[in-house]
Design a protein around this motif. Structure first.
Motif, PDB file in Angstrom:
ATOM      1  N   ILE A 124      -4.529  -2.731   0.004  1.00 43.55           N
ATOM      2  CA  ILE A 124      -3.079  -2.919  -0.061  1.00 43.55           C
ATOM      3  C   ILE A 124      -2.733  -3.333  -1.488  1.00 43.55           C
ATOM      4  N   PRO A 125      -1.856  -2.581  -2.156  1.00 39.87           N
ATOM      5  CA  PRO A 125      -1.568  -2.864  -3.570  1.00 39.87           C
ATOM      6  C   PRO A 125      -1.163  -4.306  -3.875  1.00 39.87           C
ATOM      7  N   HIS A 126      -0.429  -4.940  -2.994  1.00 41.52           N
ATOM      8  CA  HIS A 126       0.046  -6.306  -3.248  1.00 41.52           C
ATOM      9  C   HIS A 126      -0.374  -7.231  -2.107  1.00 41.52           C
TER      10      HIS A 126
ATOM     11  N   ALA B  36      -2.748   1.848   1.659  1.00 43.28           N
ATOM     12  CA  ALA B  36      -2.494   2.058   0.230  1.00 43.28           C
ATOM     13  C   ALA B  36      -1.023   2.361  -0.052  1.00 43.28           C
ATOM     14  N   GLU B  37      -0.299   2.840   0.945  1.00 38.16           N
ATOM     15  CA  GLU B  37       1.113   3.173   0.767  1.00 38.16           C
ATOM     16  C   GLU B  37       2.036   1.961   0.896  1.00 38.16           C
ATOM     17  N   LEU B  38       1.514   0.846   1.386  1.00 37.26           N
ATOM     18  CA  LEU B  38       2.358  -0.347   1.527  1.00 37.26           C
ATOM     19  C   LEU B  38       2.818  -0.826   0.159  1.00 37.26           C
ATOM     20  N   ARG B  39       4.089  -1.034   0.002  1.00 32.30           N
ATOM     21  CA  ARG B  39       4.643  -1.472  -1.285  1.00 32.30           C
ATOM     22  C   ARG B  39       5.105  -2.918  -1.271  1.00 32.30           C
ATOM     23  N   GLN B  40       5.351  -3.456  -0.094  1.00 34.80           N
ATOM     24  CA  GLN B  40       5.804  -4.834  -0.034  1.00 34.80           C
ATOM     25  C   GLN B  40       4.607  -5.777  -0.141  1.00 34.80           C
ATOM     26  N   PRO B  41       4.801  -6.913  -0.776  1.00 31.07           N
ATOM     27  CA  PRO B  41       3.733  -7.911  -0.814  1.00 31.07           C
ATOM     28  C   PRO B  41       3.343  -8.300   0.618  1.00 31.07           C
ATOM     29  N   THR B  42       2.055  -8.483   0.839  1.00 28.15           N
ATOM     30  CA  THR B  42       1.530  -8.761   2.171  1.00 28.15           C
ATOM     31  C   THR B  42       0.614  -9.980   2.116  1.00 28.15           C
TER      32      THR B  42
ATOM     33  N   GLU C  87      -2.690   4.748   4.790  1.00 28.45           N
ATOM     34  CA  GLU C  87      -1.456   4.044   5.150  1.00 28.45           C
ATOM     35  C   GLU C  87      -1.404   2.662   4.508  1.00 28.45           C
TER      36      GLU C  87
END
Length: 91
Positions: free
Chosen positions: A58-60, A29-35, A27
């Motif tokens: 988290i990608p971003h 890894a699925e986050l697309r919004q910057p965090t 879950e």
């Protein structure tokens, strides 16, 4: 503080975290919004290394560590947190 207290009550009970609150690695890894995670270096829960490992999934994800602050770094050091949050929101 009222909102912080309500948040903690919604997430925790005497046995620990409420079921369904935890987010697994897939879950994250699925986050697309910057965090942005703001962590007080003197917070007794976890460590900067733990939160960085979480954000690495988290990608971003970005970690901002506030030295000398505890679990509510925005209260302990608002001038150290405010510009970091403002910069993050303006990117």
């Amino acid at each position: 503080m009222r909102h912080e207290r309500k948040m903690v009550k919604a997430l925790l009970n005497r046995q620990g975290f409420v079921n369904g609150v935890a987010v697994d690695n897939d879950e994250l890894a699925e986050l697309r919004q910057p965090t942005l995670l703001v962590y007080g270096a003197n917070d007794p829960v976890g460590s900067a290394e733990l939160w960085q490992r979480t954000l690495d999934r988290i990608p971003h994800g970005t970690l901002h560590v506030v030295q000398g602050a505890g679990p509510l770094p925005w209260y302990d050091n608002p001038t150290g947190v405010g510009p970091a949050v403002s910069s993050f929101l303006n990117t």
